[in-house]
Design a protein around this motif. Structure first.
Motif, short mmCIF file in Angstrom:
data_model
loop_
_atom_site.label_atom_id
_atom_site.label_comp_id
_atom_site.label_asym_id
_atom_site.label_seq_id
_atom_site.Cartn_x
_atom_site.Cartn_y
_atom_site.Cartn_z
N TYR A 147 0.82 -1.22 0.00
CA TYR A 147 0.00 0.00 0.00
C TYR A 147 0.85 1.26 0.00
CZ TYR A 147 -4.40 -2.45 0.26
OH TYR A 147 -5.48 -3.23 -0.06
N SER A 148 2.04 1.18 0.53
CA SER A 148 2.96 2.31 0.42
C SER A 148 3.34 2.54 -1.04
CB SER A 148 4.21 2.04 1.26
OG SER A 148 5.14 3.08 1.11
N TYR A 149 3.59 1.46 -1.74
CA TYR A 149 3.91 1.53 -3.17
C TYR A 149 2.73 2.08 -3.97
CZ TYR A 149 4.72 -0.33 -7.91
OH TYR A 149 4.85 -0.48 -9.27
N TYR A 150 1.54 1.59 -3.68
CA TYR A 150 0.35 2.08 -4.38
C TYR A 150 0.14 3.58 -4.13
CZ TYR A 150 -0.86 -2.94 -4.55
OH TYR A 150 -0.85 -4.29 -4.73
N THR A 151 0.35 4.00 -2.89
CA THR A 151 0.18 5.42 -2.56
C THR A 151 1.14 6.29 -3.35
OG1 THR A 151 -0.57 4.86 -0.33
CG2 THR A 151 0.20 7.12 -0.68
N SER A 152 2.39 5.81 -3.51
CA SER A 152 3.38 6.56 -4.29
C SER A 152 2.87 6.81 -5.70
CB SER A 152 4.71 5.80 -4.33
OG SER A 152 5.26 5.67 -3.04
N LYS A 153 2.21 5.80 -6.26
CA LYS A 153 1.68 5.96 -7.61
C LYS A 153 0.49 6.92 -7.65
CE LYS A 153 3.15 2.10 -10.37
NZ LYS A 153 2.71 1.17 -11.43
N SER A 180 -5.07 3.49 5.04
CA SER A 180 -5.85 4.74 5.09
C SER A 180 -5.23 5.82 4.21
CB SER A 180 -5.97 5.24 6.53
OG SER A 180 -6.73 4.36 7.31
N SER A 181 -3.90 5.92 4.25
CA SER A 181 -3.22 6.90 3.39
C SER A 181 -3.47 6.59 1.93
CB SER A 181 -1.72 6.90 3.67
OG SER A 181 -1.45 7.34 4.98
N PHE A 182 -3.44 5.29 1.60
CA PHE A 182 -3.70 4.91 0.21
C PHE A 182 -5.11 5.32 -0.21
CE2 PHE A 182 -6.01 1.83 -2.37
CZ PHE A 182 -5.40 2.07 -3.60
N LEU A 183 -6.10 5.03 0.63
CA LEU A 183 -7.48 5.36 0.26
C LEU A 183 -7.64 6.85 -0.02
CD1 LEU A 183 -9.74 3.21 2.64
CD2 LEU A 183 -9.24 2.84 0.22
N ARG A 184 -7.07 7.68 0.83
CA ARG A 184 -7.19 9.13 0.64
C ARG A 184 -6.56 9.56 -0.69
NH1 ARG A 184 -5.59 11.01 6.83
NH2 ARG A 184 -7.44 10.11 7.84
N SER A 185 -5.36 9.04 -0.96
CA SER A 185 -4.67 9.39 -2.21
C SER A 185 -5.41 8.82 -3.41
CB SER A 185 -3.24 8.84 -2.17
OG SER A 185 -2.51 9.40 -1.11
N ASN A 186 -5.93 7.62 -3.26
CA ASN A 186 -6.66 6.98 -4.35
C ASN A 186 -7.91 7.78 -4.74
OD1 ASN A 186 -9.00 4.46 -4.69
ND2 ASN A 186 -7.35 4.62 -6.16
N PHE A 187 -8.68 8.21 -3.75
CA PHE A 187 -9.89 8.96 -4.05
C PHE A 187 -9.59 10.36 -4.55
CE2 PHE A 187 -12.01 5.65 -1.49
CZ PHE A 187 -13.04 5.34 -2.37
N ASN A 188 -8.51 10.95 -4.08
CA ASN A 188 -8.07 12.23 -4.66
C ASN A 188 -7.84 12.07 -6.16
OD1 ASN A 188 -8.08 13.89 -2.39
ND2 ASN A 188 -6.02 13.29 -1.78
N ASN A 189 -7.19 10.97 -6.51
CA ASN A 189 -6.81 10.73 -7.91
C ASN A 189 -8.01 10.34 -8.77
OD1 ASN A 189 -4.95 10.69 -9.93
ND2 ASN A 189 -3.82 8.92 -9.20
N LEU A 190 -8.86 9.46 -8.24
CA LEU A 190 -10.07 9.08 -8.98
C LEU A 190 -10.94 10.30 -9.26
CD1 LEU A 190 -11.07 5.77 -7.12
CD2 LEU A 190 -10.04 5.97 -9.39
N ALA A 191 -11.02 11.19 -8.28
CA ALA A 191 -11.83 12.40 -8.46
C ALA A 191 -11.20 13.33 -9.50
CB ALA A 191 -11.98 13.13 -7.13
N LEU A 192 -9.86 13.35 -9.54
CA LEU A 192 -9.19 14.17 -10.55
C LEU A 192 -9.53 13.68 -11.95
CD1 LEU A 192 -7.13 16.44 -11.09
CD2 LEU A 192 -5.33 14.69 -11.03
N GLU A 193 -9.48 12.37 -12.13
CA GLU A 193 -9.82 11.80 -13.44
C GLU A 193 -11.29 12.11 -13.80
OE1 GLU A 193 -8.86 7.67 -13.03
OE2 GLU A 193 -6.79 8.08 -12.44
N LYS A 194 -12.16 11.95 -12.83
CA LYS A 194 -13.58 12.25 -13.07
C LYS A 194 -13.80 13.72 -13.37
CE LYS A 194 -18.02 11.33 -12.97
NZ LYS A 194 -18.66 10.50 -14.02
N HIS A 195 -13.11 14.57 -12.63
CA HIS A 195 -13.25 16.02 -12.78
C HIS A 195 -12.89 16.46 -14.21
CE1 HIS A 195 -13.40 20.21 -11.62
NE2 HIS A 195 -12.15 20.39 -11.99
N PHE A 196 -11.82 15.88 -14.75
CA PHE A 196 -11.37 16.27 -16.09
C PHE A 196 -12.29 15.75 -17.19
CE2 PHE A 196 -6.79 16.89 -14.52
CZ PHE A 196 -6.98 18.25 -14.43
N GLU A 197 -13.19 14.85 -16.85
CA GLU A 197 -14.17 14.38 -17.83
C GLU A 197 -15.20 15.46 -18.15
OE1 GLU A 197 -16.00 10.79 -16.56
OE2 GLU A 197 -14.13 9.64 -16.48
N HIS A 198 -15.48 16.34 -17.19
CA HIS A 198 -16.49 17.38 -17.44
C HIS A 198 -15.96 18.79 -17.18
CE1 HIS A 198 -16.98 17.69 -13.07
NE2 HIS A 198 -17.08 16.38 -13.03
#
Length: 471
Positions: free
Chosen positions: A181-187, A231-249
Motif C-alpha cells: 500500500y505504500s507503493y500504491y500510494t506513491s503511484k 488509510s493513506s492509500f485510500l485518501r490518495s486513491n480517491f483524490n486521484n479518482l476524483a481528478l480523473e472524473k473532474h477532467f471528464e467534465h
C-alpha cells in the motif's frame, strides 16, 4: 528505572509461559510515558475503545487484554496515536517521550521484535515519502523504476526478518500489505506532486497499466484498517479518482484542489464505491473538513456540507461539521473578531479585543503538536523583527494546568510577553474554528477580521502582512 522494566518484563514472560491450559487467549501491554500530556492512555481496536487506562504516579501502566482478538491495536495519549500488533500471550512493554513520540518508541518483552520491525518500517516510510516526492518529478517510466526499487528493498528487509525470526501468518500479511500500500500510494500521488501545472497532461502521459493494481483493491474490508498504510492509500486513491472524473467534465488545465466541483466529485465517488459505514464515514469526514479548512470562498461551504450530510451516517460527524461551517461563517473577512477570554502569564484574565490596538496576527499551539509549537515561535521571532508594526499573539489551546503551560515556554526559552491561553478552551476552539493547528488569523487595529485562515509558513504570508500594514 531500567530495573523496574526488567522486573515487569520477567513477570509478564512468566505469565505468558503459562498457556492457561486452554483458557481464553490474552496479551499484556504496558509502558512508561515521559512528559505525559494527560494521566491516561486509551486502548482501542478497529475504532472501538477497549479501555481508558490510568497512569500510576510514575507515569506507567500494565494492562491485560482478555479474550484477545489478534491484530493491530491502537494506543493514544493526548493527540498522539500509535499502533501495536498483539497476538496470543504477547507481553509487550514500551517506553516513549511525548516530545519525540514516534522516534522515541521502543518495545521490549515477548512480541517486541515484530513491533520494533513495524515501527522502524513506519519511520522509514516517512523518510521514503520525502524521497518519493522528489522522484515524482521524473517521467512516469523512470518514476516507476525508482519506486519499484524502494518496494524491493523493503521486501528484502522483510524477507531477512522472517528468515531470522519465527513470524506468524498475521504478521507476514500485515507487513507485506504495508509495503504494497505504500507503493500504491506513491503511484496515486504522482499526478499531484509532479510540478507540471497541467494535471490533465500528466494523467494522459501515464502508461495504460500504471494503475493496474486498482482492479484488486477492496474498499469495504474493515480489517484492512490494520494495515498502517491503507488509510493513506485510500485518501490518495480517491483524490486521484476524483481528478480523473473532474477532467471528464471540466476543461480546466490548471488544477485547483479547493475547486468545489472537484471536491463534490470526490464525495460522490466515495459514496459510490464504499459501502462499509466506518470506512465511508471516515473518508467523507476527512475530505469535507479538508475542504472547509482550505476553502477561501465561504459561499461554497454550505454546498459541500449538504453533500456530506446526505452521504454520512455518523451523527457526531454531522454535528461537528455543521457547527464548523457556522463558526467559519461568523469569521468572514470584515466581521468583528470574537472577544474570547484569555489568561496571561500572570494568570490575569482579559478579553482578547482589549489587547488589540494595532494590526495583529494570532497563532495557536498545543503541547500535542510540539514541533509546530517550536517552529511557529521561531518563525514569529523572525517576523517580529521584520514587521515591528504588527503584534503577534500566541494562544495555547490546551485544557491543562497553568504551571504546565508556563514551564513549557520557560523550558524552551520563549519570552512570556504576548503569550496567552484560553480561559475556556473547548468553547473558544469552537468559536474560532481552530483546525488545522497551523491556522493563523489576521486582524486589523479595529478588531476587524482580515483573514481568518492563513498559515505563517505559506509563501504569500509576508505579502499578507504587508497588505495588513498598508490598509
Amino acid at each position: 528505572m531500567k530495573l523496574y522494566f526488567y522486573l515487569i518484563i520477567i513477570l509478564l514472560s512468566l505469565f505468558s509461559c503459562n498457556k492457561d491450559n486452554g483458557q481464553d487467549d490474552y496479551a499484556f501491554l504496558g509502558g512508561e510515558i515521559i512528559n505525559p500530556n494527560s494521566n491516561f492512555v486509551v486502548l482501542s481496536k478497529a475504532e472501538t475503545v477497549i479501555d481508558t487506562i490510568p497512569l500510576d504516579n510514575n507515569n506507567r501502566f500494565v494492562y491485560k487484554i482478555m479474550n484477545l482478538d489478534p491484530g493491530m491495536y491502537t494506543f493514544s495519549h493526548g493527540s498522539e496515536i500509535q499502533t501495536v500488533l498483539l497476538e496470543p500471550h504477547d507481553s509487550i512493554m514500551f517506553r516513549l517521550n511525548t516530545l519525540d513520540f514516534d522516534e522515541s518508541l521502543v518495545y521490549t518483552g515477548e512480541g517486541a521484535k515484530k513491533n520494533n520491525y513495524l515501527i522502524n518500517e513506519f519511520l522509514q516510510n516517512e523518510i521514503d515519502e520525502k524521497q518519493v516526492f522528489k522522484l515524482c518529478q521524473l517521467d512516469p517510466t523512470a518514476f516507476e523504476k525508482q519506486i519499484e526499487a524502494i518496494r524491493n528493498s523493503k521486501s528484502e528487509r522483510l524477507k531477512h526478518f522472517k528468515n531470522k525470526y519465527h513470524t506468524s501468518a498475521l504478521f507476514d500479511k500485515i507487513a507485506q500489505s504495508n509495503i504494497d500500500y505504500s507503493y500504491y500510494t506513491s503511484k496515486e500521488i504522482y499526478p499531484f506532486v509532479n510540478y507540471s501545472f497541467n494535471k490533465r497532461h500528466v494523467l494522459n502521459s501515464l502508461p495504460k497499466d500504471f494503475y493496474s493494481y486498482r482492479t484488486n483493491i477492496e474498499y469495504n474490508n474493515v480489517s484492512f484498517n490494520e494495515y498502517l498504510n491503507y488509510s493513506s492509500f485510500l485518501r490518495s486513491n480517491f483524490n486521484n479518482l476524483a481528478l480523473e472524473k473532474h477532467f471528464e467534465h471540466s476543461k480546466d488545465k490548471q488544477f485547483n484542489n479547493v475547486s468545489l466541483c472537484y471536491n463534490l466529485d470526490k464525495l460522490n465517488i466515495v459514496d459510490s464505491l464504499v459501502s462499509n459505514p466506518s470506512i465511508k464515514n471516515n473518508l467523507l469526514y476527512y475530505f469535507t473538513i479538508s475542504f472547509l479548512t482550505k476553502n477561501s470562498n465561504i459561499e461554497n461551504d454550505g454546498t459541500i456540507l449538504q453533500s456530506f450530510l446526505s452521504k454520512s451516517t455518523d451523527t457526531k460527524d454531522k454535528e461537528i461539521l455543521t457547527n464548523l461551517v457556522q463558526s467559519l461563517n461568523n469569521l468572514r473577512p470584515g466581521a468583528q473578531f470574537p472577544n474570547i477570554k484569555l489568561v496571561n502569564a500572570e494568570n490575569t484574565e482579559s478579553g482578547i479585543n482589549s489587547l488589540i490596538s494595532k494590526p495583529t496576527a494570532i497563532y495557536f499551539w498545543s503541547h500535542n503538536f510540539y514541533d509546530h509549537f517550536k517552529e511557529s515561535h521561531r518563525k514569529v521571532y523572525e517576523l517580529k523583527n521584520k514587521y515591528p508594526e504588527i503584534d503577534f499573539i500566541a494562544i495555547n489551546i490546551d485544557d491543562n494546568n497553568f504551571k504546565t503551560w508556563i514551564n513549557t515556554l520557560n523550558r524552551n526559552h520563549f519570552p512570556l510577553q504576548n503569550e496567552y491561553k484560553f480561559k475556556n478552551p473547548e468553547e473558544s476552539m469552537h468559536t474560532l474554528a481552530i483546525y488545522p493547528m497551523t491556522k493563523v488569523m489576521i486582524i486589523d487595529k479595529d478588531n476587524t477580521i482580515v483573514n481568518s485562515n492563513t498559515n505563517m509558513f505559506a509563501n504569500n504570508f509576508e505579502e499578507q502582512l504587508l497588505g495588513l500594514i498598508n490598509r
